[in-house]
Write an enzyme that holds these catalytic residues in place. Structure first.
Site, PDB file in Angstrom:
ATOM      1  N   SER A  24       0.804  -1.220   0.028  1.00 47.47           N
ATOM      2  CA  SER A  24       0.034   0.069   0.147  1.00 47.47           C
ATOM      3  C   SER A  24       0.868   1.192   0.065  1.00 47.47           C
ATOM      4  O   SER A  24       0.338   2.386   0.039  1.00 47.47           O
ATOM      5  CB  SER A  24      -0.915  -0.278   1.230  1.00 47.47           C
ATOM      6  OG  SER A  24      -0.172  -0.349   2.403  1.00 47.47           O
ATOM      7  N   ASN A 111      -2.248  -2.728  13.318  1.00 43.83           N
ATOM      8  CA  ASN A 111      -3.635  -2.740  13.256  1.00 43.83           C
ATOM      9  C   ASN A 111      -4.074  -1.487  13.692  1.00 43.83           C
ATOM     10  O   ASN A 111      -5.040  -0.535  13.426  1.00 43.83           O
ATOM     11  CB  ASN A 111      -4.453  -3.959  13.681  1.00 43.83           C
ATOM     12  CG  ASN A 111      -3.985  -5.203  12.806  1.00 43.83           C
ATOM     13  OD1 ASN A 111      -3.725  -4.905  11.788  1.00 43.83           O
ATOM     14  ND2 ASN A 111      -4.244  -6.356  13.296  1.00 43.83           N
ATOM     15  N   THR A 156     -40.729  26.011  -9.596  1.00 42.78           N
ATOM     16  CA  THR A 156     -41.053  24.403  -9.287  1.00 42.78           C
ATOM     17  C   THR A 156     -40.880  23.805 -10.491  1.00 42.78           C
ATOM     18  O   THR A 156     -41.422  24.445 -11.388  1.00 42.78           O
ATOM     19  CB  THR A 156     -42.166  24.378  -8.122  1.00 42.78           C
ATOM     20  OG1 THR A 156     -43.247  24.867  -8.954  1.00 42.78           O
ATOM     21  CG2 THR A 156     -42.157  25.533  -6.982  1.00 42.78           C
ATOM     22  N   HIS A 157     -40.616  22.678 -10.463  1.00 39.98           N
ATOM     23  CA  HIS A 157     -40.483  21.949 -11.664  1.00 39.98           C
ATOM     24  C   HIS A 157     -39.666  22.523 -12.760  1.00 39.98           C
ATOM     25  O   HIS A 157     -39.973  22.360 -14.040  1.00 39.98           O
ATOM     26  CB  HIS A 157     -41.860  21.568 -12.256  1.00 39.98           C
ATOM     27  CG  HIS A 157     -42.977  20.975 -11.203  1.00 39.98           C
ATOM     28  ND1 HIS A 157     -42.963  19.821 -10.707  1.00 39.98           N
ATOM     29  CD2 HIS A 157     -43.741  21.642 -10.375  1.00 39.98           C
ATOM     30  CE1 HIS A 157     -44.019  19.693 -10.017  1.00 39.98           C
ATOM     31  NE2 HIS A 157     -44.180  20.716  -9.536  1.00 39.98           N
ATOM     32  N   SER A 278     -13.714  28.405 -25.857  1.00 40.70           N
ATOM     33  CA  SER A 278     -13.609  27.085 -26.523  1.00 40.70           C
ATOM     34  C   SER A 278     -12.516  27.414 -27.766  1.00 40.70           C
ATOM     35  O   SER A 278     -12.250  28.198 -28.083  1.00 40.70           O
ATOM     36  CB  SER A 278     -14.731  27.044 -27.411  1.00 40.70           C
ATOM     37  OG  SER A 278     -14.712  26.268 -28.474  1.00 40.70           O
ATOM     38  N   LYS A 284     -17.473  31.721 -27.305  1.00 41.77           N
ATOM     39  CA  LYS A 284     -18.116  30.874 -25.902  1.00 41.77           C
ATOM     40  C   LYS A 284     -17.188  31.324 -24.608  1.00 41.77           C
ATOM     41  O   LYS A 284     -16.104  31.679 -24.593  1.00 41.77           O
ATOM     42  CB  LYS A 284     -18.073  29.343 -26.340  1.00 41.77           C
ATOM     43  CG  LYS A 284     -18.996  28.942 -27.285  1.00 41.77           C
ATOM     44  CD  LYS A 284     -19.203  27.439 -27.205  1.00 41.77           C
ATOM     45  CE  LYS A 284     -20.063  27.165 -26.166  1.00 41.77           C
ATOM     46  NZ  LYS A 284     -20.605  25.696 -26.125  1.00 41.77           N
ATOM     47  N   ASN A 286     -17.376  29.121 -21.081  1.00 40.29           N
ATOM     48  CA  ASN A 286     -18.101  27.767 -20.568  1.00 40.29           C
ATOM     49  C   ASN A 286     -17.784  27.900 -18.919  1.00 40.29           C
ATOM     50  O   ASN A 286     -16.843  28.102 -18.616  1.00 40.29           O
ATOM     51  CB  ASN A 286     -17.330  26.681 -21.287  1.00 40.29           C
ATOM     52  CG  ASN A 286     -17.685  26.384 -22.760  1.00 40.29           C
ATOM     53  OD1 ASN A 286     -18.674  27.022 -23.160  1.00 40.29           O
ATOM     54  ND2 ASN A 286     -16.987  26.117 -23.464  1.00 40.29           N
ATOM     55  N   GLU A 291     -19.058  22.760 -14.073  1.00 36.47           N
ATOM     56  CA  GLU A 291     -19.332  21.375 -14.596  1.00 36.47           C
ATOM     57  C   GLU A 291     -18.608  20.430 -13.839  1.00 36.47           C
ATOM     58  O   GLU A 291     -19.039  19.322 -13.553  1.00 36.47           O
ATOM     59  CB  GLU A 291     -18.897  21.581 -15.880  1.00 36.47           C
ATOM     60  CG  GLU A 291     -19.980  22.220 -16.884  1.00 36.47           C
ATOM     61  CD  GLU A 291     -19.619  22.490 -18.282  1.00 36.47           C
ATOM     62  OE1 GLU A 291     -19.722  21.662 -19.142  1.00 36.47           O
ATOM     63  OE2 GLU A 291     -18.963  23.431 -18.666  1.00 36.47           O
ATOM     64  N   TYR A 318      -9.483  -6.856  12.135  1.00 42.64           N
ATOM     65  CA  TYR A 318      -8.911  -6.197  11.097  1.00 42.64           C
ATOM     66  C   TYR A 318      -8.780  -7.376   9.937  1.00 42.64           C
ATOM     67  O   TYR A 318      -8.719  -8.533  10.167  1.00 42.64           O
ATOM     68  CB  TYR A 318      -7.710  -5.914  11.133  1.00 42.64           C
ATOM     69  CG  TYR A 318      -6.785  -5.319  10.238  1.00 42.64           C
ATOM     70  CD1 TYR A 318      -6.938  -4.055   9.848  1.00 42.64           C
ATOM     71  CD2 TYR A 318      -6.009  -6.219   9.464  1.00 42.64           C
ATOM     72  CE1 TYR A 318      -6.375  -3.594   8.579  1.00 42.64           C
ATOM     73  CE2 TYR A 318      -5.374  -5.710   8.205  1.00 42.64           C
ATOM     74  CZ  TYR A 318      -5.478  -4.410   8.048  1.00 42.64           C
ATOM     75  OH  TYR A 318      -4.855  -3.997   6.885  1.00 42.64           O
ATOM     76  N   GLN A 323      -7.287  -2.135   3.908  1.00 46.09           N
ATOM     77  CA  GLN A 323      -6.336  -1.443   3.538  1.00 46.09           C
ATOM     78  C   GLN A 323      -7.063  -0.690   2.237  1.00 46.09           C
ATOM     79  O   GLN A 323      -6.486   0.729   1.799  1.00 46.09           O
ATOM     80  CB  GLN A 323      -5.404  -2.068   3.081  1.00 46.09           C
ATOM     81  CG  GLN A 323      -4.194  -1.369   2.342  1.00 46.09           C
ATOM     82  CD  GLN A 323      -2.949  -2.348   2.292  1.00 46.09           C
ATOM     83  OE1 GLN A 323      -2.228  -2.584   3.156  1.00 46.09           O
ATOM     84  NE2 GLN A 323      -2.487  -3.145   0.889  1.00 46.09           N
TER      85      GLN A 323
HETATM   86  N1  ARG Z   1      -1.274  -1.435   5.161  1.00 48.99           N
HETATM   87  C1  ARG Z   1      -2.204  -1.962   6.173  1.00 48.99           C
HETATM   88  C2  ARG Z   1      -3.650  -1.235   5.925  1.00 48.99           C
HETATM   89  O1  ARG Z   1      -3.641  -0.134   5.360  1.00 48.99           O
HETATM   90  C3  ARG Z   1      -1.736  -1.874   7.502  1.00 48.99           C
HETATM   91  C4  ARG Z   1      -2.223  -2.762   8.642  1.00 48.99           C
HETATM   92  C5  ARG Z   1      -1.698  -4.183   8.205  1.00 48.99           C
HETATM   93  N2  ARG Z   1      -2.079  -4.954   9.092  1.00 48.99           N
HETATM   94  C6  ARG Z   1      -1.880  -6.204   9.018  1.00 48.99           C
HETATM   95  N3  ARG Z   1      -2.398  -7.125  10.077  1.00 48.99           N
HETATM   96  N4  ARG Z   1      -1.366  -6.855   8.042  1.00 48.99           N
HETATM   97  O2  ARG Z   1      -4.474  -1.698   6.444  1.00 48.99           O
END
Ligand code: ARG
Length: 459
Positions: A24, A111, A156-157, A278, A284, A286, A291, A318, A323
């Protein structure tokens, strides 16, 4: 080579695909500040409780400070093999200070670490949203005050209904964004509990002081149940739910801006700073910012939905599924912040075309209700009868292709003989809005008062 942080029981390193799906670090490196702050609070507490020596705590803390500087100077090398921000930092700490680094992870798990880091990040985002919403409320209230008496059609509408004032219309959005802001403030209070010290899931046998770490990180208290502490993601879901409602409000206003600045409506002028040209059609201008604000709603709802679905089947506590929470929030909340900034700029700069608005306010028989109310007030008719009489007069005007005030008195008396010249007083849009004095109504006096109330509250 097996993983340096948890590879004790592994003979082989991960497959390349495993590394890719597991890591991650590409996105959670955003959490470096929170991760380091969390670690510093944790080690200070460990030292205070006599779980690590003061000397080790000092070494670890200065190592963490060096890592913070390395990351901020762009010198830190993030490694996918080390999976995430937590292990990247801890591994670097070991390089810098040696085996003492290993003491930092006492009485802690990734965790509770990730749950804490992410809460801190979401909390910062909520604080930023609150400040930006305040800024938007200010911009809308100022514009409303300036145009408290400028009439426009109320719809309205998307059909002309009754005249209102431009200020009144803007103050409707002030109410919406103020509710958004109060939702953010409310959610922030609820989320401000610290999971750190929940450890892997069951708490820890070390004599930690969770209140100390909670306070050091600006939390009101520690979370009360360790299983919940590591597996709760309500805080981000609530932030995304609040963000979704706010994005919906932004999108409605953006949609109105798009309609209003079209040549067919011509209700407002957008500033050059918040529109684009544009490349092929030189005439134009815009409303791209509006948007894009409207469009961003999709990814914000998407993030909420993705996370709700991701969480719904997870047993306690967990699971690695969790993640996936970060990319959604990292995308949605900064995009909402950008949308808020763009909307605030657009509102500050836009100008209503008051003549066009006034002209439009009077078209489409928008004062028909005033005519009916006049019959009730002056002639003492039951409203249902008055409604009927007015309908007949509107039909007459439609058939003749004129507006209500262009009918002669004789023509109106042909429908209801008791009508007098006084009727013309209520057929103008100015008198129509001026008469709407009920609390929350569109009379310029009301709008002035409400705008002043908001400006006072916001200052
Ligand atoms: N990168 C993990 C997450 O974002 C961190 C926690 C990982 N914990 C584990 N028990 N593998 O959730």
């Amino acid at each position: 080579m097996s993983n340096r942080m948890w590879g004790g029981r592994f003979a082989e390193g991960p497959d390349a695909i495993m590394e890719e799906i597991n890591a991650s670090i590409d996105f959670d490196q955003k959490l470096y500040k929170q991760d380091i702050a969390g670690s510093k609070a944790h080690v200070a507490m460990l030292a205070k409780q006599g779980i690590v020596s003061d000397e080790d705590a000092t070494t670890i803390t200065s190592g963490l400070d060096s890592i913070l500087a390395e990351i901020e100077e762009g010198k830190f090398v993030f490694s996918r093999a080390l999976e995430d921000i937590h292990m990247n930092i801890e591994a670097r700490l070991a390089e810098l200070i040696g085996p003492t680094a290993g003491r930092l992870h006492t009485a802690r798990s990734r965790n509770d670490q990730v749950a804490t880091d992410f809460r801190l990040w979401v909390r910062d985002s909520m604080d930023q949203l609150e400040a930006q919403l305040t800024d938007l409320l200010q911009a809308l209230s100022e514009k409303a005050q300036k145009h408290a008496g400028d009439v426009m059609p109320g719809f309205t509408h998307l059909q002309s209904a009754q005249p209102v004032t431009f200020g009144h219309h803007l103050l409707a959005y002030v109410e919406m964004f103020a509710r958004d802001r109060s939702r953010v403030v409310d959610a922030r209070k609820r989320m401000n509990e610290c999971p750190l010290g929940s450890a892997a899931l069951a708490g820890t046998s070390f004599p930690i002081d969770r209140t100390q770490t909670a306070q050091a990180l600006g939390f009101d208290r520690p979370t009360a149940n360790s299983l919940d502490g590591v597996s709760d993601r309500d805080f981000v879901l609530e932030a995304l739910a609040d963000a979704s409602i706010c994005a919906m409000h932004l999108s409605r206003l953006a949609e109105e801006i798009v309609i209003w600045c079209s040549a067919q409506f011509g209700f407002i002028k957008l500033s050059d700073k918040f529109s684009t040209g544009s490349s092929i059609m030189p005439q134009k201008k815009n409303p791209d910012a509006a948007e894009l604000i409207r469009a961003k709603t999709g990814r914000i709802y998407g993030a909420l939905n993705a996370l709700l679905v991701m969480m719904k089947g997870l047993p306690l506590t967990y699971s690695k599924d969790m993640q996936e929470d970060k990319e959604q929030a990292f995308d949605a909340l900064p995009n909402l912040s950008l949308a808020l900034a763009a909307m605030t700029g657009m509102i500050r700069d836009l100008e209503p075309n008051t003549d066009v608005l006034k002209q439009a306010a009077g078209s489409g028989y928008s004062t028909a209700t005033d005519l009916a109310d006049w019959c009730v007030r002056v002639l003492g008719m039951p409203f249902r009868n008055a409604h009927h009489v007015t309908g007949a007069i509107v039909k007459l005007a439609v058939d003749k292709g004129v507006e209500l005030h262009e009918l002669t008195l004789e023509e109106m008396q042909g429908v209801e003989p008791q009508i007098t010249n006084d009727i013309y007083n209520v057929l103008t849009v100015e008198n129509s809005v001026r008469s709407r004095v009920s609390y929350g109504g569109t009379s310029p006096q009301n709008v002035q008062e409400q705008a002043a109330r908001w400006l006072k509250e916001l200052s």
